[in-house]
Each structure stands twice: as C-alpha cells, then as structure tokens.
Write an enzyme that holds these catalytic residues in place. Structure first.
Site, PDB file in Angstrom:
ATOM      1  N   SER A 139       0.849  -1.190   0.000  1.00 39.98           N
ATOM      2  CA  SER A 139       0.000   0.000   0.000  1.00 39.98           C
ATOM      3  C   SER A 139       0.882   1.237   0.000  1.00 39.98           C
ATOM      4  CB  SER A 139      -0.894   0.020   1.245  1.00 39.98           C
ATOM      5  OG  SER A 139      -1.560   1.260   1.393  1.00 39.98           O
ATOM      6  N   TYR A 149      -0.783  -0.630  10.301  1.00 44.99           N
ATOM      7  CA  TYR A 149      -1.047  -0.985   8.908  1.00 44.99           C
ATOM      8  C   TYR A 149       0.100  -0.495   8.024  1.00 44.99           C
ATOM      9  CZ  TYR A 149      -3.471  -1.447   4.430  1.00 44.99           C
ATOM     10  OH  TYR A 149      -3.822  -1.785   3.149  1.00 44.99           O
TER      11      TYR A 149
END
Length: 254
Positions: A139, A149
């Site tokens: 990501s 994350y």
C-alpha cells in the site's frame, strides 16, 4: 503472463479483480480465502466466461494446519504455481492504544508472517524451475507513518525490494503493489459505509485500473508498483516531507 496463479484473499476486492483479469489472459487459478461459497461462485463465473481451470482452496491463513495446505499446494512440483499473489488482509482502526492487542497480533501475522511463509513455500520450486513471479499487495501507506497498517505494508515493500534484487537474476521476480485508496469492500468490512471514509473523491482509485497497471509492472519485473500518477507523486513527496507532516497525513481516512 503466468500459466497458473495462486491468489490469497481471492473472494472479493483486489483479490477477485486479479482473478478476473488473469483469467481473461488465459491464466489458470488457485483461489484461496475463508469463504468457500464466495470462492466457488467466482470460480464458476471465471470458468464459464474464460474457459480456464480454477481450483478452490478454502483456508484460514491464520490457522496453522489450513495454511499448511496452501504451502503444500505452492510446493507441488506436479502442479506448478507460476505466480503467487499475497493479497489476504484486513484493516483496523488507526488508534493502536485503543485496539485489542490480539487483533493487532492477528493483523501483523496476516500481513507479514503469512506472505513471508507463502513466499518461502513458492520460492524454492520457482527457483528450481528458473522462473516465477511473487506479488505482495502492499500500500502507499507503507511509505507513510500510519499506525501498524503502514508498518506492515512498509515491511512488505522492503522485503519485496530485497527479494527482487536477490532472485530476479535467477528468473523469480518479486513486486510490491502499492495502491492508494481503492474502491473495494475493504473499508466496509471495517464497518465504514461507502462515503464515510473521510476522503476526497480524487484520492480514490478503481480496482480494475489498479490491477491492470500493476500487472504491467509485474510483467516488467519491477520491485515496486505504484498504480496511478497521483499516487506516484504522493510517494515521491514522502521522500522530502517532514516526518511530522507525513504522520498527520497518515491520520486521514480510515
């Protein structure tokens, strides 16, 4: 492109889109996710439309025995896997202090330990054959301080860069795909209805564009693929912006 691809998290979102686009190119598939019925429904559509072979392999990748089934399938010399797409994942709220620590541990394991184990299982047979592609869905958050994350995705990016440098000369490329915010059911699974993620429209990408652009980069053997010019520009800015500003940007969205 690969003759057979194994995709984790294939029942929805980017995983399902990789399955659709690879099947359209004539690639046989092994679809992995927990939801057998969703996998079977997708497999039936792909077989009917594209006349490819699709194997359904239901597995909870956080369960040791079920994950081993996937590892054994990756190592099956009689049925070689030419491409591994490590896509399975889930999101958590950004407030680490308020999150349940066991949820955080599961999050870390699924985003880091599982792709590492599956890559290891696939890599040996690929090297023995002299070819293969490993794809890790990371990501843009991996370039920005964004709770655990971003940390997990940053690990995937670093690992993919190293693996591509180490093994590309032997025919096995590794690519970290780094999309920005993408229209899938990812945020809905976190409990956020569409339109309530707190983001401007220009920040959103379509899953089919993300996958199509990344497949071009994967075919070229790139270590890192950042689909879309807007997010390429954002990643470039992360190299020069102060850490405090980046951390503030990382608090946007959910």
């Amino acid at each position: 492109m690969a003759r057979t691809a194994l995709i984790t998290g294939a029942s929805s979102g980017l995983g399902a889109e990789y399955a659709r686009q690879l099947a359209a190119r004539g690639t046989d598939l092994v679809l992995v996710a927990r939801d057998r019925s969703a996998l079977t429904a997708l497999a039936d559509r792909l077989v009917s439309r594209h006349r490819v072979e699709v194997e359904v392999l239901p597995a909870d990748l956080l369960d040791h025995r079920q994950r081993q089934k996937v590892e054994r399938r990756l190592g099956d010399a009689a049925r070689p896997i030419d491409m591994l797409v490590n896509n399975a994942g889930f999101g958590l709220p950004l407030s680490f202090a308020r999150n349940d620590i066991e949820d955080e541990v599961h999050h870390l394991r699924l985003h880091v330990e599982v792709p590492m184990r599956l890559t290891h299982a696939a890599l040996g047979p690929m090297l023995a054959r002299g070819g293969g592609r490993i794809v890790n869905i990371a990501s843009v958050a991996g370039f920005i301080p964004r709770s655990t994350y971003g940390a997990c995705k940053g690990w995937l990016i670093s690992f993919s860069r190293w693996a591509n440098t180490r093994y590309a000369a032997r025919g096995v490329t590794t690519t970290a795909v780094c999309p920005g915010f993408t229209h899938t059911n990812f945020h809905e699974r976190m409990g956020l209805p569409p339109g309530q993620e707190g983001l401007a429209d220009w920040m959103w990408l379509d899953a089919d564009d993300v996958v199509a652009q990344s497949l071009r980069d994967i075919a070229r053997g790139k270590a890192v693929s950042v689909p879309s010019l807007r997010y390429k520009a954002i990643v470039a800015l992360t190299r020069v912006l102060p850490a405090g500003l980046l951390a503030s940007v990382g608090e946007r969205g959910r």
